[in-house]
Design a protein around this motif. Structure first.
Motif, mmCIF file in Angstrom:
data_model
loop_
_atom_site.group_PDB
_atom_site.id
_atom_site.type_symbol
_atom_site.label_atom_id
_atom_site.label_comp_id
_atom_site.label_asym_id
_atom_site.label_seq_id
_atom_site.Cartn_x
_atom_site.Cartn_y
_atom_site.Cartn_z
ATOM 1 N N ALA A 83 0.841 -1.199 0.000
ATOM 2 C CA ALA A 83 0.000 0.000 0.000
ATOM 3 C C ALA A 83 0.878 1.252 0.000
ATOM 4 O O ALA A 83 0.549 2.263 -0.635
ATOM 5 N N GLY A 84 2.005 1.187 0.690
ATOM 6 C CA GLY A 84 2.938 2.306 0.710
ATOM 7 C C GLY A 84 3.505 2.609 -0.661
ATOM 8 O O GLY A 84 3.757 3.771 -0.992
ATOM 9 N N ALA A 85 3.712 1.584 -1.483
ATOM 10 C CA ALA A 85 4.201 1.792 -2.853
ATOM 11 C C ALA A 85 3.204 2.612 -3.654
ATOM 12 O O ALA A 85 3.585 3.478 -4.447
ATOM 13 N N THR A 86 1.920 2.364 -3.438
ATOM 14 C CA THR A 86 0.881 3.145 -4.116
ATOM 15 C C THR A 86 0.918 4.593 -3.640
ATOM 16 O O THR A 86 0.816 5.522 -4.449
ATOM 17 N N ILE A 87 1.093 4.797 -2.356
ATOM 18 C CA ILE A 87 1.182 6.152 -1.808
ATOM 19 C C ILE A 87 2.431 6.843 -2.328
ATOM 20 O O ILE A 87 2.422 8.040 -2.616
ATOM 21 N N PHE A 88 3.518 6.089 -2.495
ATOM 22 C CA PHE A 88 4.766 6.661 -2.996
ATOM 23 C C PHE A 88 4.604 7.222 -4.405
ATOM 24 O O PHE A 88 5.399 8.066 -4.829
ATOM 25 N N ASN A 89 3.569 6.815 -5.124
ATOM 26 C CA ASN A 89 3.310 7.396 -6.450
ATOM 27 C C ASN A 89 3.191 8.916 -6.369
ATOM 28 O O ASN A 89 3.532 9.612 -7.321
ATOM 29 N N LYS A 90 2.723 9.440 -5.233
ATOM 30 C CA LYS A 90 2.632 10.893 -5.042
ATOM 31 C C LYS A 90 4.022 11.513 -4.920
ATOM 32 O O LYS A 90 4.196 12.697 -5.160
ATOM 33 N N CYS A 91 4.989 10.717 -4.522
ATOM 34 C CA CYS A 91 6.349 11.196 -4.242
ATOM 35 C C CYS A 91 7.294 11.006 -5.423
ATOM 36 O O CYS A 91 8.266 11.749 -5.566
ATOM 37 N N LYS A 92 7.016 9.983 -6.246
ATOM 38 C CA LYS A 92 8.021 9.567 -7.218
ATOM 39 C C LYS A 92 8.224 10.527 -8.384
ATOM 40 O O LYS A 92 9.185 10.383 -9.113
ATOM 41 N N ILE A 93 7.368 11.515 -8.523
ATOM 42 C CA ILE A 93 7.648 12.525 -9.537
ATOM 43 C C ILE A 93 8.929 13.288 -9.180
ATOM 44 O O ILE A 93 9.664 13.727 -10.052
ATOM 45 N N CYS A 94 9.208 13.389 -7.882
ATOM 46 C CA CYS A 94 10.387 14.130 -7.413
ATOM 47 C C CYS A 94 11.460 13.257 -6.769
ATOM 48 O O CYS A 94 12.606 13.688 -6.652
ATOM 49 N N HIS A 95 11.104 12.050 -6.306
ATOM 50 C CA HIS A 95 12.035 11.208 -5.541
ATOM 51 C C HIS A 95 12.089 9.782 -6.079
ATOM 52 O O HIS A 95 11.096 9.267 -6.579
ATOM 53 N N ASN A 96 13.252 9.170 -5.914
ATOM 54 C CA ASN A 96 13.429 7.730 -6.091
ATOM 55 C C ASN A 96 13.557 7.108 -4.716
ATOM 56 O O ASN A 96 14.025 7.763 -3.781
ATOM 57 N N ALA A 97 13.191 5.869 -4.593
ATOM 58 C CA ALA A 97 13.473 5.128 -3.367
ATOM 59 C C ALA A 97 14.292 3.881 -3.687
ATOM 60 O O ALA A 97 15.115 3.463 -2.889
ATOM 61 N N ASP A 98 14.092 3.326 -4.866
ATOM 62 C CA ASP A 98 14.740 2.060 -5.221
ATOM 63 C C ASP A 98 16.118 2.241 -5.844
ATOM 64 O O ASP A 98 16.817 1.267 -6.090
#
Length: 126
Positions: free
Chosen positions: A25-40
């Motif tokens: 579920a956090g990966a889905t929420i991270f969609n809001k972040c991934k325009i500006c950030h990477n995590a992987d």
């Protein structure tokens, strides 16, 4: 000795929060972040990479041009653990006054818990 015991208790409580969260579920929420950030990956975008963010001192990811407010926060001792990330994700501009991060924050605690579980999987030390 008391300080060590308190630190262990806080760390254990924070670790439990991430374990309670749902990384999928956090990966889905991270969609809001991934325009500006990477995590992987360790590659910076408009924002710094969040790979290994848990445990990192604020404003210290290599190769990213942080705001003065963020680097000053790191120099003052702000370290990204689950409690500080939770506060920051609620309201970035309140946690670090002067940050250049434009994201208004997440208001739902369950979303933050899930997002932290997602970020935790990219913050484990080998």
């Amino acid at each position: 000795m008391l300080l060590i015991a308190a630190s262990v208790a806080v760390f254990s409580a924070c670790e439990a929060i991430a374990q309670e969260g749902d990384a999928t579920a956090g990966a889905t929420i991270f969609n809001k972040c991934k325009i500006c950030h990477n995590a992987d990956t360790d590659q910076n975008k408009v924002g710094p990479s969040l790979n290994g963010v848990i445990g990192r001192v604020a404003g210290t990811h290599p190769g990213f041009a942080y705001s003065k407010a963020m680097t000053d926060a790191g120099k003052a001792g702000l370290q990204w653990d689950e409690a500080t990330l939770r506060d920051y994700l609620h309201d970035p501009k309140a946690k670090v006054k002067g940050t250049k991060m434009a994201f208004p924050g997440l208001k739902d605690d369950a979303q933050i818990t899930n997002l932290l579980a997602y970020l935790e999987q990219y913050s484990k030390k080998p």
